[in-house]
Design a protein around this motif. Sequence first.
Motif, short mmCIF file in Angstrom:
data_model
loop_
_atom_site.label_atom_id
_atom_site.label_comp_id
_atom_site.label_asym_id
_atom_site.label_seq_id
_atom_site.Cartn_x
_atom_site.Cartn_y
_atom_site.Cartn_z
N SER A 60 5.91 -11.10 31.21
CA SER A 60 6.81 -11.17 30.06
C SER A 60 8.21 -10.68 30.41
O SER A 60 9.21 -11.26 29.98
N THR A 94 0.93 -15.93 27.88
CA THR A 94 0.13 -14.94 28.61
C THR A 94 -1.02 -14.43 27.75
O THR A 94 -2.14 -14.22 28.24
N LEU A 95 -0.76 -14.25 26.46
CA LEU A 95 -1.82 -13.78 25.57
C LEU A 95 -2.90 -14.83 25.38
O LEU A 95 -4.09 -14.53 25.38
N TRP A 106 0.39 -8.54 31.73
CA TRP A 106 1.14 -9.13 30.63
C TRP A 106 2.59 -8.64 30.65
O TRP A 106 3.52 -9.43 30.49
#
Length: 221
Positions: free
Chosen positions: A68, A108-109, A64
Amino acid sequence: MMTIANSVLVVLSLLLGGRLLMHYRNKPRPHSLWYGVGLILIACAALPELVYELTGQVPAVLWWLYWSSASSCVAFLSVGSAYLISQKFGKGALVAAAVTTAWVVAATLLTGGMGPAVLSSEAFRSAPTGAIKLPFLLQNICGAMLILVTAIMSFVRTRAPFALLIAGGVFMFASGGASAGLLEFSQIFAFTQTAGILLLYAGVSLSLRPRQRPQHQPVSG
């Protein structure tokens, strides 16, 4: 070699980013702040690469962090360049960088949460959906173009070589990130990023030096 390259990238990004943030503290100019933020994000993107090279696996939280920060580092560097043009343009670029970064973080989450406890192999380098790839592409291409145009304008106006060094450094970041994330050529990432940070380090260091003003010759009567 990749371990060395990633180590150099993390250390130099943190050093230069910290130096710019300290410079902003002493002389609060927005471009110093956002250049510093962009460089700290570069270190955050390189850290998962370094962990993988050392251990052969990566905690999912670093997957993640990798996507990011790797997608947003060029965007926030471009915010610094935008502020050199004008306050209004800088604020607009900051809004765009913040929105696309929030997009990547959310994507991504939603794609995998924090994923499994550990990711083996090079799975962490793969962007699984277009929801991640699209903002990544927008940030890298648009950010790199903005910095390139600003650097050329600055060089034409001042003839200062640091403008070209900064532009070259960001171009290396953008091209290396695209090659690693979109073309699945991950081995080039560390080397292009290290070359980019060396160019940026040289360019920013030169830009922070006090400018020498031309001395006026006394007029003889």
